[in-house]
Design an enzyme around this catalytic site. Structure first.
Site, PDB file in Angstrom:
ATOM      1  N   CYS A  22       1.814  -3.479   7.943  1.00 45.28           N
ATOM      2  CA  CYS A  22       0.564  -3.440   7.164  1.00 45.28           C
ATOM      3  C   CYS A  22      -0.350  -4.637   7.452  1.00 45.28           C
ATOM      4  O   CYS A  22      -1.522  -4.624   7.092  1.00 45.28           O
ATOM      5  CB  CYS A  22       0.860  -3.361   5.680  1.00 45.28           C
ATOM      6  SG  CYS A  22       1.753  -1.878   5.221  1.00 45.28           S
ATOM      7  N   HIS A  79      -5.459  -5.550   1.869  1.00 41.57           N
ATOM      8  CA  HIS A  79      -4.666  -4.397   2.301  1.00 41.57           C
ATOM      9  C   HIS A  79      -4.548  -3.428   1.123  1.00 41.57           C
ATOM     10  O   HIS A  79      -4.273  -3.832  -0.016  1.00 41.57           O
ATOM     11  CB  HIS A  79      -3.282  -4.873   2.749  1.00 41.57           C
ATOM     12  CG  HIS A  79      -2.332  -3.752   2.969  1.00 41.57           C
ATOM     13  ND1 HIS A  79      -2.660  -2.627   3.699  1.00 41.57           N
ATOM     14  CD2 HIS A  79      -1.057  -3.557   2.529  1.00 41.57           C
ATOM     15  CE1 HIS A  79      -1.628  -1.806   3.708  1.00 41.57           C
ATOM     16  NE2 HIS A  79      -0.654  -2.345   3.005  1.00 41.57           N
ATOM     17  N   ASN A 132      -1.914   4.127   1.029  1.00 39.44           N
ATOM     18  CA  ASN A 132      -1.620   3.000   1.924  1.00 39.44           C
ATOM     19  C   ASN A 132      -1.524   3.533   3.360  1.00 39.44           C
ATOM     20  O   ASN A 132      -0.560   4.199   3.718  1.00 39.44           O
ATOM     21  CB  ASN A 132      -0.301   2.355   1.483  1.00 39.44           C
ATOM     22  CG  ASN A 132       0.081   1.151   2.331  1.00 39.44           C
ATOM     23  OD1 ASN A 132      -0.494   0.915   3.388  1.00 39.44           O
ATOM     24  ND2 ASN A 132       1.061   0.401   1.863  1.00 39.44           N
TER      25      ASN A 132
HETATM   26  N1  ACO Z   1       7.124   9.663  -9.770  1.00 37.04           N
HETATM   27  C1  ACO Z   1       7.733   9.563 -10.954  1.00 37.04           C
HETATM   28  N2  ACO Z   1       8.631   8.626 -11.249  1.00 37.04           N
HETATM   29  C2  ACO Z   1       8.937   7.758 -10.279  1.00 37.04           C
HETATM   30  C3  ACO Z   1       8.342   7.794  -9.001  1.00 37.04           C
HETATM   31  C4  ACO Z   1       7.417   8.813  -8.775  1.00 37.04           C
HETATM   32  N3  ACO Z   1       6.781   8.954  -7.580  1.00 37.04           N
HETATM   33  N4  ACO Z   1       8.837   6.796  -8.264  1.00 37.04           N
HETATM   34  C5  ACO Z   1       9.701   6.127  -9.037  1.00 37.04           C
HETATM   35  N5  ACO Z   1       9.766   6.724 -10.250  1.00 37.04           N
HETATM   36  C6  ACO Z   1      10.581   6.334 -11.378  1.00 37.04           C
HETATM   37  C7  ACO Z   1      11.779   5.509 -11.005  1.00 37.04           C
HETATM   38  O1  ACO Z   1      12.834   6.357 -10.617  1.00 37.04           O
HETATM   39  C8  ACO Z   1      12.060   4.770 -12.287  1.00 37.04           C
HETATM   40  O2  ACO Z   1      12.764   5.628 -13.136  1.00 37.04           O
HETATM   41  P1  ACO Z   1      13.974   5.056 -14.029  1.00 37.04           P
HETATM   42  O3  ACO Z   1      13.362   3.997 -14.893  1.00 37.04           O
HETATM   43  O4  ACO Z   1      14.444   6.276 -14.763  1.00 37.04           O
HETATM   44  O5  ACO Z   1      14.957   4.508 -13.061  1.00 37.04           O
HETATM   45  C9  ACO Z   1      10.676   4.565 -12.887  1.00 37.04           C
HETATM   46  O6  ACO Z   1       9.807   5.494 -12.220  1.00 37.04           O
HETATM   47  C10 ACO Z   1      10.117   3.180 -12.689  1.00 37.04           C
HETATM   48  O7  ACO Z   1      10.317   2.821 -11.338  1.00 37.04           O
HETATM   49  P2  ACO Z   1       9.931   1.399 -10.825  1.00 37.04           P
HETATM   50  O8  ACO Z   1      10.388   1.257  -9.424  1.00 37.04           O
HETATM   51  O9  ACO Z   1      10.357   0.396 -11.845  1.00 37.04           O
HETATM   52  O10 ACO Z   1       8.343   1.501 -10.859  1.00 37.04           O
HETATM   53  P3  ACO Z   1       7.333   0.341 -10.609  1.00 37.04           P
HETATM   54  O11 ACO Z   1       6.481   0.166 -11.786  1.00 37.04           O
HETATM   55  O12 ACO Z   1       8.005  -0.875 -10.012  1.00 37.04           O
HETATM   56  O13 ACO Z   1       6.420   0.959  -9.465  1.00 37.04           O
HETATM   57  C11 ACO Z   1       6.064   1.007  -7.094  1.00 37.04           C
HETATM   58  C12 ACO Z   1       6.993   1.370  -8.238  1.00 37.04           C
HETATM   59  C13 ACO Z   1       4.760   1.779  -7.257  1.00 37.04           C
HETATM   60  C14 ACO Z   1       6.730   1.394  -5.782  1.00 37.04           C
HETATM   61  C15 ACO Z   1       5.795  -0.505  -7.118  1.00 37.04           C
HETATM   62  O14 ACO Z   1       6.990  -1.228  -7.193  1.00 37.04           O
HETATM   63  C16 ACO Z   1       5.003  -0.957  -5.920  1.00 37.04           C
HETATM   64  O15 ACO Z   1       3.864  -0.599  -5.753  1.00 37.04           O
HETATM   65  N6  ACO Z   1       5.563  -1.804  -5.066  1.00 37.04           N
HETATM   66  C17 ACO Z   1       4.872  -2.262  -3.890  1.00 37.04           C
HETATM   67  C18 ACO Z   1       5.254  -1.388  -2.788  1.00 37.04           C
HETATM   68  C19 ACO Z   1       4.188  -1.212  -1.756  1.00 37.04           C
HETATM   69  O16 ACO Z   1       3.019  -1.145  -2.034  1.00 37.04           O
HETATM   70  N7  ACO Z   1       4.623  -1.107  -0.537  1.00 37.04           N
HETATM   71  C20 ACO Z   1       3.736  -0.830   0.518  1.00 37.04           C
HETATM   72  C21 ACO Z   1       4.119  -1.492   1.745  1.00 37.04           C
HETATM   73  S1  ACO Z   1       4.041  -3.214   1.629  1.00 37.04           S
HETATM   74  C22 ACO Z   1       2.533  -3.450   1.402  1.00 37.04           C
HETATM   75  O17 ACO Z   1       1.785  -2.688   1.937  1.00 37.04           O
HETATM   76  C23 ACO Z   1       2.096  -4.519   0.533  1.00 37.04           C
END
Ligand code: ACO
Length: 332
Positions: free
Chosen positions: A117, A258, A288
């Site tokens: 990224c 980004h 993304n």
């Molecule tokens: N739909 C519904 N529920 C979901 C989904 C989905 N697509 N994905 C996860 N869940 C659930 C999980 O299973 C979890 O359930 P549980 O509590 O029963 O176990 C619940 O939602 C919460 O999950 P978390 O992982 O705690 O959710 P969080 O608020 O951390 O958000 C996310 C997850 C969006 C991935 C976040 O951590 C994030 O954006 N991280 C950055 C990742 C990123 O952007 N990467 C890109 C590449 S690196 C970069 O470009 C910067």
């Protein structure tokens, strides 16, 4: 070597997103998710996925053609092509070579750069320094990724976040001092690649029936950890580049971060004490797009009149590797 050239300026921008719009409701038909969850956790409403047979190089060529037109140059003038991608058409030859041929460029220097990224910023930094050396005159810098080719459509925690696209800029050496790409910072930490990676398909785990069955050719991500690191590192590298060029945040006209997650961008804005109005974002419509993301937003912001001559523009990224980077531009 020819004479020393003090500045490198962006003379044209271009972008391409596939026609196929995939909404959050469409994603909810594939995995157990909802429009509400995706919007509230990421800020994404829809993304584009490439059509059948549409490759990273096809998208790259479309974005590049637009940038070349915008710069008003002839293809024969380009003497360097860098393609930032983590989803090349194939492991080799490079996508840059395929782009060179599809665009009908000369037999010029062409190579891929892999910084996930952060790829667009790494490529801008590399390309602008190659121009500054005097060895090259006009560079085509492309960020392109077909993320749908590495998404696991059985993993709701990753597949809803990414999209496909490409973006490009033309860089040219200029005699005017103090304009264009003023500075770039790039960095890396490879101590924990499992935070965000594609385990199989490379030399450490070549493709096999077992690796395919285990779905190891798809993205795996520790979302929570990446989130925290992205905010901290992008905040730091934004402040570092401003400080070392004697600017403060209040002097920044536009930030193009980004486009990974709106909550990451919100937290970054707070961390560097800049209002969100100073950020240009389009991840709600594209998700993304990895290497394409910053260029896609840059092209959109420029065409929308959000960037004017004399503006101080800050680009900042973070991605797999881990990699990160920032670029400071005085728009000419
Ligand atoms: N739909 C519904 N529920 C979901 C989904 C989905 N697509 N994905 C996860 N869940 C659930 C999980 O299973 C979890 O359930 P549980 O509590 O029963 O176990 C619940 O939602 C919460 O999950 P978390 O992982 O705690 O959710 P969080 O608020 O951390 O958000 C996310 C997850 C969006 C991935 C976040 O951590 C994030 O954006 N991280 C950055 C990742 C990123 O952007 N990467 C890109 C590449 S690196 C970069 O470009 C910067």
């Amino acid at each position: 070597m020819s004479q020393f050239l003090p500045s490198v300026i962006i003379t044209g921008t271009g972008a391409y997103a596939p026609a196929n719009v995939v909404t959050n409701d469409d994603m909810a038909k594939i995995v157990d998710t909802s429009d509400d969850w995706i919007r509230s956790r990421s800020g994404i409403s829809e993304r584009r996925f490439a059509g059948d047979g549409e490759s990273t190089s096809d998208m790259a060529v479309a974005a590049a053609a637009q940038a070349i037109d915008a710069a008003g140059i002839d293809r024969s003038e380009i003497d360097l092509v860098i393609v930032a991608t983590m989803t090349p058409d194939m492991p080799f030859p490079s996508t840059a070579c395929i782009v060179q041929s599809k665009l009908g460029l000369g037999n010029i220097t062409a190579f891929d750069l892999q910084a996930a990224c952060s790829g667009f910023i790494y490529a801008l930094n590399t390309g602008s320094n190659m121009l500054r050396s005097g060895a090259y005159k006009k560079a085509l810098i492309i960020g392109a990724d077909k993320m749908s080719s590495v998404l696991d459509f059985e993993d709701r925690t990753t597949c809803v976040l990414f999209g496909d696209g490409a973006s490009a800029v033309i860089l040219e050496a200029s005699d005017s001092a103090g304009v264009g790409i003023l500075d770039s910072i790039t960095g890396s930490d490879g101590s924990n690649p499992e935070l965000l990676y594609q385990p199989a398909g490379g030399s450490s785990l070549p493709a096999s029936t077992e690796s395919v069955t285990a779905r190891q050719h798809y993205i795996k991500m520790n979302g929570k950890e990446i989130f925290k690191l992205a905010v901290r590192v992008m905040g730091q590298v934004s402040c570092d580049i401003l400080e070392r060029n004697d600017y403060n945040t209040a002097q920044v006209d536009l930030v193009i971060p980004h486009q990974a997650n709106m909550r990451i961008i919100d937290s970054l804005a707070k961390r560097i004490h800049l209002p969100l109005e100073k950020f240009h974002n389009n991840l709600d419509r594209f998700g993304n797009t990895s290497g394409a993301s910053i260029g896609l937003a840059l092209d959109e912001a420029f065409r929308a009149g959000r960037i004017r001559t004399g503006d101080l523009v800050l680009l900042v990224a973070f991605g797999a590797g881990l990699t990160w980077g920032s670029t400071l531009i005085k728009w000419q």
